[in-house]
Design an enzyme around this catalytic site. Structure first.
Site, PDB file in Angstrom:
ATOM      1  N   CYS A 381       0.830  -1.202   0.000  1.00 35.06           N
ATOM      2  CA  CYS A 381       0.000   0.000   0.000  1.00 35.06           C
ATOM      3  C   CYS A 381       0.870   1.261   0.000  1.00 35.06           C
ATOM      4  O   CYS A 381       1.432   1.591  -1.029  1.00 35.06           O
ATOM      5  CB  CYS A 381      -1.013  -0.048   1.140  1.00 35.06           C
ATOM      6  SG  CYS A 381      -2.442   0.982   0.770  1.00 35.06           S
ATOM      7  N   HIS A 507      -3.708  -5.052   0.576  1.00 34.79           N
ATOM      8  CA  HIS A 507      -3.164  -5.550   1.848  1.00 34.79           C
ATOM      9  C   HIS A 507      -3.243  -7.069   1.909  1.00 34.79           C
ATOM     10  O   HIS A 507      -4.195  -7.618   2.472  1.00 34.79           O
ATOM     11  CB  HIS A 507      -3.943  -4.936   3.018  1.00 34.79           C
ATOM     12  CG  HIS A 507      -3.708  -3.479   3.186  1.00 34.79           C
ATOM     13  ND1 HIS A 507      -2.661  -2.976   3.926  1.00 34.79           N
ATOM     14  CD2 HIS A 507      -4.356  -2.409   2.676  1.00 34.79           C
ATOM     15  CE1 HIS A 507      -2.681  -1.658   3.888  1.00 34.79           C
ATOM     16  NE2 HIS A 507      -3.705  -1.284   3.129  1.00 34.79           N
ATOM     17  N   GLU A 509      -1.740  -8.950   3.771  1.00 36.76           N
ATOM     18  CA  GLU A 509      -1.613  -9.445   5.156  1.00 36.76           C
ATOM     19  C   GLU A 509      -2.964  -9.777   5.782  1.00 36.76           C
ATOM     20  O   GLU A 509      -3.018 -10.463   6.793  1.00 36.76           O
ATOM     21  CB  GLU A 509      -0.849  -8.428   6.020  1.00 36.76           C
ATOM     22  CG  GLU A 509      -1.590  -7.144   6.386  1.00 36.76           C
ATOM     23  CD  GLU A 509      -1.426  -6.032   5.341  1.00 36.76           C
ATOM     24  OE1 GLU A 509      -1.146  -6.349   4.169  1.00 36.76           O
ATOM     25  OE2 GLU A 509      -1.607  -4.845   5.708  1.00 36.76           O
TER      26      GLU A 509
HETATM   27  N1  GLN Z   1      -2.023   6.858   2.542  1.00 39.26           N
HETATM   28  C1  GLN Z   1      -2.094   6.056   1.382  1.00 39.26           C
HETATM   29  C2  GLN Z   1      -3.451   6.161   0.699  1.00 39.26           C
HETATM   30  O1  GLN Z   1      -4.397   6.607   1.283  1.00 39.26           O
HETATM   31  C3  GLN Z   1      -1.792   4.597   1.689  1.00 39.26           C
HETATM   32  C4  GLN Z   1      -2.826   3.938   2.498  1.00 39.26           C
HETATM   33  C5  GLN Z   1      -2.371   2.648   3.132  1.00 39.26           C
HETATM   34  O2  GLN Z   1      -1.178   2.367   3.157  1.00 39.26           O
HETATM   35  N2  GLN Z   1      -3.295   1.860   3.664  1.00 39.26           N
HETATM   36  O3  GLN Z   1      -3.583   5.789  -0.444  1.00 39.26           O
END
Ligand code: GLN
Length: 531
Positions: A381, A507, A509
């Site tokens: 992410c 994600h 995970e």
């Molecule tokens: N801040 C980034 C976004 O909003 C990444 C978000 C995250 O890592 N969950 O896209």
């Protein structure tokens, strides 16, 4: 008919109600029963999505895009039950729902009160998980007995037991039985008081799980049984299991907890097979090899801010018969001391998700170090977004490249706000959330990991890779190995000329289990073992 188990806590918080609920779920599943798990949190936020990881630890995302408590992560890792938005309720969400109903006129003419309206709402939330495919629902009540804010939940589960019939409901109370070294004695009084408070709330616990440092002697059991009014055989000793969380179910089996639950609820079971779990523990305790991975984040000092990441790395290790040592690196330390000083010697670097600009430059430095030193790298992410910034600045020569999250006026916005987010201003539950399909490009490392073309992964973000920069990235050696359908959004990118440098916008995970490690974590650890 679905049976219900309620798990409450006493004396102190952080005794592991979530892990115990998950372990009970795993044990019932191992006997062929179908379980579902849910958690009630007594705080007033509608969900934890708007809280800082310092406040609350990790925010766990379900398939259907709910932002939930991290205990749901334990539930999904320990069992096969799939969580959804009906698996986590808070005081805030309960009140929100009741107030919305009141505005619609659903209680017309009535005074809306904690009892019966809030408690009835809680009971409805418990029943949402009932169904012909569910043998047992395990509901964890957050907080501890005696907290003002947890009272409506206790009242609701009391009423629930009365209505459903005591033979269909089991109350399990997790408590602390401390050892006072000065007196060289184990003390039962805090548990007596805690069970006393449960009884004041009208609930007689059926089973006590006692967290303790020392052995629970027959004499102490006798005392607890007498004063807490709980059968001797229903008092379970649970010693600390650090570092192997996955050992908890085995401790509970040794104490006969599964048999006890089955007998008390009159459940019909089908065999008992914990062999898979035993082999996981065998690998954890006696792995054939080892590696060290650095996790570069900004909530490193918080024990559970990256809970699912840490667990998934362990799973990746299980998939390779390896122990994964974790070096937790504060990204601001990299800004102060440099990447080499903080990362030398590790065989893999992971940059997890995150928000806001603090520590971002340190993450970017860590990624440059991984790329140039050919150390396996896994970006998740925000990790992908930082990798895109690093690549743009240092390989594509777009020196001031950035994400518009950190610099709205950057001349090279390689990461920019998702189209669908442009009009969004409110913060709760408004990101791109939950499971989305991902199409993988054949011949890539990502494709090799999954071994198929289609995947579905959970998301939680507002920003994305800016497709305007695709061509220049491609020309400089980046491969876009996963997309949303129609190639609209970049979901995975990887470096061609590197042993293993894979970044994902989602994600992974949230979908890894000890019994089924996520393919990307497994491949990341495999790559780290081969350098
Ligand atoms: N801040 C980034 C976004 O909003 C990444 C978000 C995250 O890592 N969950 O896209």
């Amino acid at each position: 008919m679905t049976k219900h188990i309620f798990v409450t806590g006493g004396v102190v918080s952080s005794l592991g109600k979530g892990l115990n609920s998950a372990s009970i779920g795993m044990l019932l599943e191992s006997r062929g029963l179908k379980v579902r798990l849910q958690k009630f949190d007594p705080y007033v936020n509608v969900d934890p999505g708007t809280m800082s990881p310092y406040e609350h630890g990790e925010v766990y995302v379900t398939e259907d895009g709910a932002e939930t408590d991290l205990d749901l992560g334990h539930y999904e890792r320990f069992t096969n039950s799939v969580s959804n938005r009906y698996c986590n309720f808070t005081t805030g969400s309960i009140y929100h729902s009741v107030i919305m109903k009141e505005r619609k006129g659903e209680y017309l003419g009535k005074t809306v009160q904690v009892i019966p309206h809030i408690t009835n709402e809680i009971i409805e939330c418990i029943q949402k998980l009932d169904g012909p495919d569910t043998d047992v629902v395990i509901s964890e009540i957050g907080g501890i007995v005696g907290d003002i804010e947890n009272q409506p939940f206790l009242e609701a589960i009391r009423q629930f037991g009365q209505k459903a019939g005591r033979e269909n409901v089991l109350y399990i109370h997790l408590t602390l039985v401390p050892y006072l070294s000065a007196a060289e004695e184990i003390k039962t009084k805090p548990t007596q008081h805690s069970v006393g408070m449960m009884r004041q709330a009208g609930i007689q616990p059926d089973i006590l799980i006692c967290r303790m440092e020392k052995h629970l002697s027959a004499e102490i059991k006798e005392k607890l049984s007498l004063f807490c009014n709980v059968d001797k055989n229903a008092i379970i000793e649970e010693r600390d299991v650090k570092p192997y969380l996955y050992e908890i179910p085995l401790i509970l089996v040794d104490q006969g907890l599964d048999k006890l639950i089955i007998q008390k609820l009159g459940l019909k079971t089908n065999g008992d097979d914990i062999s898979k779990w035993l082999s996981i523990l065998e690998i954890l305790k006696n792995p054939k090899q080892a590696t060290e991975i650095a996790i570069v984040g900004k909530y490193i000092c918080h024990q559970s801010a990256y809970e699912s990441i840490y667990e998934s790395l362990i799973h990746g290790g299980i998939g390779n018969n390896a122990r994964v040592r974790m070096r937790r690196v504060e990204s601001e330390d990299i800004e102060r001391k440099g990447a080499k000083a903080c990362l030398e010697g590790v065989r893999g670097i992971l940059v997890p998700g995150g928000f806001g600009m603090r520590g971002v430059e340190g993450k970017i430095e860590a990624i440059q170090y991984a790329r140039e030193s050919k150390i396996p790298f896994f970006g998740i992410c925000l990790g992908l977004q930082c990798a895109a910034i690093e690549f743009a600045r240092n390989v594509c020569n777009l020196k001031a490249a950035n994400s518009t999250e950190f610099d709205v006026n950057t001349p090279h916005p390689v990461i920019s706000l998702l189209e669908e987010q442009r009009e969004v201003s409110s913060k709760g539950g408004t990101m791109r959330l939950g499971a989305q399909p991902c199409i993988l490009q054949a011949g890539t490392k990502a494709f090799k990991a999954y071994g198929r073309q289609n995947a579905s992964e959970r998301h939680r973000h507002r920003y994305e890779f800016n497709n305007t920069y695709k061509e220049i990235f491609l020309a400089s050696g980046m491969v876009f190995s996963g997309h949303s359908p129609g190639e609209q959004l970049v979901e995975i990118m990887e470096l061609k000329d590197h042993p293993w440098f894979v970044c994902v916008q989602f994600h992974p995970e949230f979908k890894s289990k000890p019994t089924n490690p996520h393919p990307l974590f497994k491949e990341f650890i495999r790559a780290s073992l081969s350098i």
